[in-house]
Design a protein around this motif. Structure first.
Motif, PDB file in Angstrom:
ATOM      1  N   GLN A  53       0.812  -1.210   0.000  1.00 46.27           N
ATOM      2  CA  GLN A  53       0.000   0.000   0.000  1.00 46.27           C
ATOM      3  C   GLN A  53       0.851   1.269   0.000  1.00 46.27           C
ATOM      4  O   GLN A  53       0.560   2.224  -0.703  1.00 46.27           O
ATOM      5  N   LYS A  55       2.909   4.274   2.490  1.00 50.69           N
ATOM      6  CA  LYS A  55       2.479   5.283   3.460  1.00 50.69           C
ATOM      7  C   LYS A  55       2.910   6.656   2.978  1.00 50.69           C
ATOM      8  O   LYS A  55       4.100   6.894   2.750  1.00 50.69           O
ATOM      9  N   SER A  86       0.781  18.040  13.656  1.00 53.21           N
ATOM     10  CA  SER A  86      -0.503  17.368  13.835  1.00 53.21           C
ATOM     11  C   SER A  86      -1.603  18.394  13.621  1.00 53.21           C
ATOM     12  O   SER A  86      -1.410  19.588  13.847  1.00 53.21           O
ATOM     13  N   SER A 105     -10.487  15.795  18.272  1.00 50.36           N
ATOM     14  CA  SER A 105     -10.862  15.635  16.861  1.00 50.36           C
ATOM     15  C   SER A 105      -9.652  15.540  15.948  1.00 50.36           C
ATOM     16  O   SER A 105      -9.813  15.411  14.735  1.00 50.36           O
ATOM     17  N   GLY A 107      -5.492  14.602  14.577  1.00 46.39           N
ATOM     18  CA  GLY A 107      -4.806  13.436  14.033  1.00 46.39           C
ATOM     19  C   GLY A 107      -3.474  13.825  13.429  1.00 46.39           C
ATOM     20  O   GLY A 107      -2.980  14.951  13.613  1.00 46.39           O
ATOM     21  N   TYR A 109      -0.728  13.676   9.959  1.00 46.67           N
ATOM     22  CA  TYR A 109      -0.603  13.575   8.511  1.00 46.67           C
ATOM     23  C   TYR A 109      -0.066  12.194   8.122  1.00 46.67           C
ATOM     24  O   TYR A 109       0.724  11.584   8.830  1.00 46.67           O
ATOM     25  N   LEU A 111      -1.781   9.423   7.797  1.00 48.78           N
ATOM     26  CA  LEU A 111      -2.524   8.300   8.360  1.00 48.78           C
ATOM     27  C   LEU A 111      -4.019   8.457   8.056  1.00 48.78           C
ATOM     28  O   LEU A 111      -4.512   9.578   7.879  1.00 48.78           O
ATOM     29  N   ASP A 112      -4.706   7.339   8.009  1.00 52.18           N
ATOM     30  CA  ASP A 112      -6.172   7.339   7.904  1.00 52.18           C
ATOM     31  C   ASP A 112      -6.678   8.158   6.721  1.00 52.18           C
ATOM     32  O   ASP A 112      -7.651   8.914   6.825  1.00 52.18           O
ATOM     33  N   GLY A 113      -5.989   8.033   5.593  1.00 50.45           N
ATOM     34  CA  GLY A 113      -6.439   8.714   4.391  1.00 50.45           C
ATOM     35  C   GLY A 113      -6.050  10.168   4.287  1.00 50.45           C
ATOM     36  O   GLY A 113      -6.480  10.864   3.347  1.00 50.45           O
ATOM     37  N   ILE A 114      -5.218  10.660   5.210  1.00 46.72           N
ATOM     38  CA  ILE A 114      -4.754  12.049   5.176  1.00 46.72           C
ATOM     39  C   ILE A 114      -3.439  12.110   4.417  1.00 46.72           C
ATOM     40  O   ILE A 114      -2.570  11.252   4.578  1.00 46.72           O
TER      41      ILE A 114
END
Length: 344
Positions: A53, A55, A86, A105, A107, A109, A111-114
């Protein structure tokens, strides 16, 4: 758009990725002007298991806002902005306590589609709370120093703040990487009288002396402890900032801090257990530090850069294009470069 993606240890590529778009009304789309490679990026570069995938990489960048969501308050297209490493809403109870890395709220950069920050364009979530406008243009020579507000300068400053450095203090900074050097800047800014920098690379320790270090200790382990004790009349220093992350660095920090002193940890730990038992309690040593709430410090530190009081951009000793970033990782990993600046 093109962006840097890591597929495993030593496997860094620049590839085409889908162009980001507004997904939530609090988003902004930022065209990256400057980015960089962080020392923390080198941990996955050395250890990341192979993956198909990949990163997206990078969390330090500044750029120009191209598009804003309907609820990205305070921003408009054309604004030059810097991001902390962050993202956060800057309004929750943790943010109000200057703990933006714990934002309810928020997160990270990559990760998780960011998107990661080492790319041409980034979708920034919670943009109104995250991005800070810069009062200069894209051609300003101050941009490299302003980029350090994203992470490395604010992290060094966090070490100094959590160590409660005060005028007249003696301080040891363990590590001559970019964070350690920025910790020297911060310790000097807060009034430390003596700043001992531990490092073995002359080009880096020379920069540390220019930033305000008063002494350099090149030894390690017991020899380093003996040398610092000698410099301080046997007592050790009042405060220690540990900017490496190894167990040996923590052990050294605890050995060179004076009784009743403070050790602040900034280095991402590569160990699960450390020497924090009975002896530390009996010496009344405070162990603190952690991830920097960079957003809390950006506006506090920016005026010193704009006024020319500090020049943290000097930690960048190599500039690359986006296509050259994979070699930049290699150069930093083998200590050919201190910190890579990426111009897009």
């Amino acid at each position: 758009m093109r962006a840097v993606v890591m597929y495993g240890a030593g496997d860094v590529r620049v590839e085409e990725r889908p162009a980001p778009r507004i997904r939530r009304p609090t988003d902004a789309i930022v065209r990256v002007v400057l980015s960089s490679v962080c020392g923390s990026d080198l941990w996955p570069y050395a250890t990341m298991p192979a993956t198909g995938q990949g990163k997206p990489m990078g969390h330090e960048f500044l750029g120009v806002v191209e598009e804003v969501g309907s609820r990205a308050a305070g921003l408009k297209a054309g604004d030059l902005v810097v991001t902390p490493f962050s993202f956060s809403d800057n309004t929750c109870d943790f943010c109000r306590k200057d703990l933006h890395t714990s934002c309810r709220s928020g997160g990270l950069y990559g990760l998780d589609g960011i998107d990661g920050g080492q790319g041409e364009v980034v979708r920034v979530p919670l943009a109104g709370g995250t991005l800070v406008k810069l009062p200069v243009g894209e051609d300003s020579p101050l941009l490299p120093s302003l980029l350090t507000l994203s992470d490395v300068l604010t992290t060094g400053y966090h070490g100094a703040v959590t160590a409660h450095i005060a005028p007249g203090d003696s301080v040891t900074v363990i590590g001559d990487g970019a964070v350690g050097l920025c910790a020297v800047i911060a310790a000097e800014r807060l009034g430390a009288e003596r700043i001992v920098l531990m490092g073995r690379h002359a080009s880096r320790t020379d920069l540390g002396l220019a930033f305000g270090a008063t002494d350099v200790v090149t030894e390690r382990g017991e020899e380093a402890v003996a040398r610092i004790r000698e410099l301080t009349g046997g007592d050790g220093t009042d405060k220690v900032i540990e900017a490496v992350g190894s167990r040996q660095a923590l052990e050294t920090a605890l050995d060179v801090v004076t009784d009743g002193g403070v050790v602040s940890r900034l280095g991402v730990p590569r160990y699960e257990e450390g020497p924090v038992g009975r002896a530390i309690v009996l010496r009344n040593i405070t162990l603190t530090g952690g991830a920097s709430p960079a957003r809390a410090y950006i506006e506090r530190l920016m005026p010193d850069i704009l006024d020319g009081k500090i020049e943290p951009g000097r930690v960048f000793d190599r500039t690359t294009s986006l296509d050259e970033v994979p070699d930049g990782y290699r150069a930093m990993s083998v200590r050919e470069a201190l910190k890579i600046l990426v111009r897009l």
